[in-house]
Motif scaffolding. Structure first.
Motif, PDB file in Angstrom:
ATOM      1  N   ALA A 321       0.832  -1.206   0.000  1.00 59.06           N
ATOM      2  CA  ALA A 321       0.000   0.000   0.000  1.00 59.06           C
ATOM      3  C   ALA A 321       0.869   1.259   0.000  1.00 59.06           C
ATOM      4  O   ALA A 321       0.527   2.259  -0.647  1.00 59.06           O
ATOM      5  N   GLY A 322       2.003   1.204   0.715  1.00 64.09           N
ATOM      6  CA  GLY A 322       2.896   2.354   0.748  1.00 64.09           C
ATOM      7  C   GLY A 322       3.498   2.649  -0.617  1.00 64.09           C
ATOM      8  O   GLY A 322       3.611   3.813  -1.013  1.00 64.09           O
ATOM      9  N   LEU A 323       3.856   1.605  -1.363  1.00 63.68           N
ATOM     10  CA  LEU A 323       4.378   1.808  -2.712  1.00 63.68           C
ATOM     11  C   LEU A 323       3.328   2.411  -3.633  1.00 63.68           C
ATOM     12  O   LEU A 323       3.604   3.322  -4.423  1.00 63.68           O
ATOM     13  N   VAL A 324       2.095   1.896  -3.528  1.00 65.01           N
ATOM     14  CA  VAL A 324       1.006   2.439  -4.356  1.00 65.01           C
ATOM     15  C   VAL A 324       0.738   3.898  -3.993  1.00 65.01           C
ATOM     16  O   VAL A 324       0.587   4.758  -4.879  1.00 65.01           O
ATOM     17  N   ALA A 325       0.688   4.194  -2.683  1.00 61.78           N
ATOM     18  CA  ALA A 325       0.433   5.570  -2.243  1.00 61.78           C
ATOM     19  C   ALA A 325       1.555   6.504  -2.692  1.00 61.78           C
ATOM     20  O   ALA A 325       1.296   7.639  -3.123  1.00 61.78           O
ATOM     21  N   ALA A 326       2.810   6.033  -2.600  1.00 55.28           N
ATOM     22  CA  ALA A 326       3.934   6.859  -3.041  1.00 55.28           C
ATOM     23  C   ALA A 326       3.854   7.128  -4.539  1.00 55.28           C
ATOM     24  O   ALA A 326       4.125   8.245  -4.998  1.00 55.28           O
ATOM     25  N   GLY A 327       3.453   6.110  -5.313  1.00 54.90           N
ATOM     26  CA  GLY A 327       3.295   6.310  -6.753  1.00 54.90           C
ATOM     27  C   GLY A 327       2.191   7.305  -7.070  1.00 54.90           C
ATOM     28  O   GLY A 327       2.351   8.176  -7.941  1.00 54.90           O
ATOM     29  N   TYR A 328       1.066   7.201  -6.357  1.00 51.06           N
ATOM     30  CA  TYR A 328      -0.053   8.124  -6.576  1.00 51.06           C
ATOM     31  C   TYR A 328       0.342   9.555  -6.217  1.00 51.06           C
ATOM     32  O   TYR A 328       0.051  10.510  -6.963  1.00 51.06           O
ATOM     33  N   TYR A 329       1.041   9.712  -5.081  1.00 51.76           N
ATOM     34  CA  TYR A 329       1.469  11.044  -4.655  1.00 51.76           C
ATOM     35  C   TYR A 329       2.467  11.642  -5.645  1.00 51.76           C
ATOM     36  O   TYR A 329       2.382  12.821  -6.007  1.00 51.76           O
ATOM     37  N   THR A 330       3.410  10.815  -6.094  1.00 54.60           N
ATOM     38  CA  THR A 330       4.424  11.290  -7.037  1.00 54.60           C
ATOM     39  C   THR A 330       3.794  11.723  -8.352  1.00 54.60           C
ATOM     40  O   THR A 330       4.169  12.751  -8.935  1.00 54.60           O
ATOM     41  N   LYS A 331       2.810  10.955  -8.800  1.00 53.58           N
ATOM     42  CA  LYS A 331       2.141  11.314 -10.045  1.00 53.58           C
ATOM     43  C   LYS A 331       1.376  12.625  -9.884  1.00 53.58           C
ATOM     44  O   LYS A 331       1.341  13.467 -10.791  1.00 53.58           O
ATOM     45  N   GLY A 332       0.760  12.821  -8.720  1.00 53.80           N
ATOM     46  CA  GLY A 332       0.050  14.076  -8.460  1.00 53.80           C
ATOM     47  C   GLY A 332       0.977  15.270  -8.440  1.00 53.80           C
ATOM     48  O   GLY A 332       0.669  16.329  -8.996  1.00 53.80           O
ATOM     49  N   ILE A 333       2.138  15.118  -7.793  1.00 48.49           N
ATOM     50  CA  ILE A 333       3.128  16.193  -7.768  1.00 48.49           C
ATOM     51  C   ILE A 333       3.611  16.503  -9.181  1.00 48.49           C
ATOM     52  O   ILE A 333       3.808  17.670  -9.555  1.00 48.49           O
ATOM     53  N   SER A 334       3.791  15.460  -9.985  1.00 44.89           N
ATOM     54  CA  SER A 334       4.223  15.661 -11.367  1.00 44.89           C
ATOM     55  C   SER A 334       3.217  16.502 -12.140  1.00 44.89           C
ATOM     56  O   SER A 334       3.594  17.425 -12.882  1.00 44.89           O
ATOM     57  N   ALA A 335       1.914  16.204 -11.976  1.00 46.66           N
ATOM     58  CA  ALA A 335       0.882  16.979 -12.667  1.00 46.66           C
ATOM     59  C   ALA A 335       0.877  18.430 -12.202  1.00 46.66           C
ATOM     60  O   ALA A 335       0.719  19.361 -13.007  1.00 46.66           O
TER      61      ALA A 335
END
Length: 736
Positions: A321-335
């Motif tokens: 779950a932490g990896l998925v959350a980190a990926g989601y957060y990183t993608k949001g920051i990228s946008a």
């Protein structure tokens, strides 16, 4: 054609059943030594097959200690040697004066006729230089001064001349005498007597030197003003202060006034040490006693049915779950960055990085699904290891004995090393720090490195000293023989420290093995662990020395690479530095692999068998490694946090009004409890590995009706045996 391994035969009731002869046990040549007939009474199959292992390496490590002692005696001067010079530890700790003389060691007569060899302490001047003194001042006295040798000689001559001038009254006036010292103090060549703490040959003033200098020159030499005044306006008799500058008829020296801190670092340290002394027994009780008790409690807690499964699977799911959350957060920051028009390719890098994290989450999930059965086996191994430690709680205290043993050896080794290290040739060098408003930063314990300079001509008598604003430090140079001797001493320390660790690992492995292969585990207790220590000391010290030797050699290679890297960095060989860093990384990885193999090999005290046993059960060991790391991390956090919080609240309730702050005692409790948790984890981790190896060895060596596996592991053994039988039947056919 060879006959079949399996056969269907009728039993006494006439029912056909699968007959498995003795040959059904997997034939591994590595297991032949283990499979020798060993009659057993209580503990099987361990005690009656004991023999001394790797005796040669035990003799080698004993010889290394003898050689280390010989080097130490030679460096102390008890053994005459043309290769190793006699040393003196005072050469390491005693300070250098501004001429490069070693206080208490060098034969140098000052202009006043005093030999520096009789002055063992180094007292600081406001310039950053040190002068040698007989002892550190024990009280503050702003009417008496310590000066540079030449300055003191000039002052003595001036006072002597003034005393011979009739009617001048200079010799009778203490204020007039003091004013002469003030002039030299303004020139940073004298310093009043400041109460100091002696530390490694140096006098460490208990008051800030900058404030002492300004207060003395301004005539406000009152210790209370160091914590109350920020400005100085008073004038002395012969030296006046105007806008922070000292003037007299012969010299004009600028002295910058800086804002002082309300509380010095030494005051905070003193208060913290006072708090620690007040509650020292509480710190020991919670940091050690309570932490050990919590370790035993943790072993009991994880034995609660279902709890360990919940903890392990929760942590596994949390990682995914932490990896998925980190990926989601990183993608949001990228946008967000892309919308805001952030320059560069950072947004694009984060965008791709998010998918890398998603990919890692998928890999982790698939890997855990693939290893799910091994994870269940690992959980069972952890439970059994906790039961073994609960039966022999003395094992959790054994690391303390190891620490004491290593400390005792380190004391002896340190004495030998100190004499050897002090046998080099001392070379005085200068370093010039960056000045802060007229003062070198190191006066405030803020040393700023600067290029090393050659010794410049002394402004007084032609001897050599550092230039204005620089300070002297010593550098020892060694002969080739001394360097090799030092490298050998480092190697011996590595070997001995790893030897002590290996003895502990072997003792735990033997004790847990005895517990595992016992028919009646209720009879297993602390006495079993004591017997296991005896077994290791009698039979397996050679194996411990062998495994420790391998790790010591790797560590020594790393030390050599670090030394070469340091030299390459000084020479600014960037490519060489990069290559050396890569080599160090590879050697570090090799060391980790060898430590893992050693740990497994100690369990069987036969490296080849242990190695191939690991290869045949690689997936199981991978699953156990993952689960054990999770459990050990939880245990470490539980012990440290629970001990620290309970200690904090106890201090707050019972000592809240007696302490300046709870920070220092609480921090020490946390450090001590963390150290205890590390020792606990080392023992627990070794116990888990031992249970696993006992399990897989038993699976290969014993008939189902002869096995010792506890209830939580027997089901796994039965399932493995059925799977093995099914594969054999399908591959070679059935003889009806």
């Amino acid at each position: 054609m060879a006959g079949p391994i399996f056969a269907w035969r009728k039993n006494s009731s006439g029912v056909m059943e699968l007959h498995l002869p003795d040959e059904h046990v997997p034939e591994h040549p590595d297991n032949k030594q283990l499979a020798k007939s060993c009659s057993s009474d209580d503990y099987s199959p361990l005690d009656n097959c004991r023999r001394c292992t790797d005796v040669l390496f035990l003799l080698l490590i004993i010889c290394s200690w003898v050689a280390m002692t010989g080097l130490g005696l030679a460096s102390m001067g008890f053994i005459e040697s043309e290769y190793i010079k006699q040393g003196d530890p005072n050469r390491l700790v005693n300070g250098l004066d501004y001429h490069g003389n070693l206080c208490g060691v060098t034969n140098f007569v000052t202009p006043g006729g005093i030999d520096v060899i009789n002055l063992p302490k180094a007292y600081p001047m406001p310039s950053g230089f040190f002068v040698c003194v007989e002892s550190c001042p024990s009280t503050n006295n702003f009417d008496e001064f310590i000066c540079e040798y030449e300055a003191q000689h000039d002052i003595d001559v001036t006072l002597s001349t003034a005393a011979g001038i009739g009617g001048s009254g200079v010799a009778e006036s203490n204020n007039a005498n003091k004013s002469i010292y003030l002039i030299y103090t303004a020139q940073k060549q004298c310093m009043p007597l400041i109460e100091s703490t002696s530390f490694l040959g140096y006098c460490i003033p208990n008051l800030p030197l900058k404030d002492v200098l300004l207060s003395t020159v301004n005539g406000t030499s009152n210790e209370s003003e160091f914590s109350q005044e920020n400005n100085y306006t008073t004038s002395s008799h012969h030296a006046t202060i105007t806008n922070g500058t000292a003037y007299n008829n012969n010299a004009s020296i600028s002295v910058s006034v800086t804002e002082k801190k309300a509380t010095s670092k030494s005051d905070l340290f003193d208060m913290a040490m006072a708090d620690v002394h007040t509650v020292r027994y509480v710190i020991f009780t919670f940091g050690c006693g309570v932490a050990m008790t919590l370790g035993i409690l943790f072993l009991l807690i994880i034995q609660v049915p279902g709890l360990l499964n919940l903890l392990v699977w929760s942590m596994i799911i949390a990682v995914d779950a932490g990896l998925v959350a980190a990926g989601y957060y990183t993608k949001g920051i990228s946008a967000t960055w892309e919308t805001s028009g952030r320059p560069g390719n950072e947004a694009l890098a984060l965008y791709y990085g998010s998918y890398v994290l998603y990919g890692l989450a998928v890999v982790w999930c698939v890997m855990m699904l693939f290893l799910r059965k091994r994870v269940l086996l690992a959980i069972a191994c952890v439970k059994e290891a906790s039961r073994a430690l609960s039966a022999m709680p003395l094992m959790t205290v054994f690391p303390v004995i190891q620490v004491l043993s290593l400390s005792l050896f380190t004391v002896v080794w340190g004495v030998c090393m100190a004499y050897l290290a002090s046998s080099g040739e001392i070379e005085a060098k200068c370093m010039c720090p960056i000045f802060d408003q007229g003062f070198p930063r190191f006066v405030d314990d803020e040393v700023t490195p600067a290029p090393t300079l050659a010794m410049s001509s002394n402004r007084f008598d032609g001897n050599y000293t550092c230039g204005e604003g620089c300070y002297v430090y010593k550098e020892l140079t060694y002969s080739t023989n001394t360097k090799y001797a030092g490298l050998y001493m480092i190697f011996v320390w590595f070997w001995t420290s790893q030897f002590i660790v290996a003895v502990g690992q072997l003792a735990v492995a033997v004790a847990v093995s005895k517990w595992y292969f016992s028919r009646n585990r209720r009879n297993v207790g602390n006495s079993t662990f004591m017997k296991s220590i005896f077994v290791v000391l009698v039979y397996h010290l050679g194996t411990a020395a062998f495994g420790a030797l391998i790790i010591a050699m790797i560590k020594t290679i790393r030390a050599i690479l670090s030394y070469i890297q340091k030299k390459a960095t000084k020479s600014k060989l960037r490519l060489a530095v990069v290559l050396l860093k890569v080599l160090k990384c590879l050697v570090w990885c090799l060391e980790k692999c060898l430590k893992f193999i050693n740990k497994q090999a100690y369990i069987q005290t036969a490296a080849r068998m242990g190695f191939f046993l690991i290869l045949r059960n690689a997936l199981r060991i991978s699953g156990v490694s993952i689960v054990s790391q999770v459990v050990l991390f939880i245990g470490k956090v539980f012990i440290t946090v629970a001990s620290t919080i309970s200690g904090y609240y106890y201090l707050q309730i019972h000592f809240g009004d007696q302490l300046n702050s709870l920070m220092a005692p609480t921090l020490l409790i946390a450090i001590c409890s963390y150290a205890v948790s590390e020792m606990f984890d080392e023992v627990f981790g070794m116990a888990i590995s031992t249970i696993l190896q006992c399990f897989v060895a038993e699976e290969e060596l014993f008939e189902p009706n002869q096995r010792f596996a506890p209830s939580s592991l027997s089901g796994t053994l039965d399932a493995t045996q059925k799977k093995y039988n099914k594969k054999k039947i399908s591959s070679i056919g059935i003889d009806q």
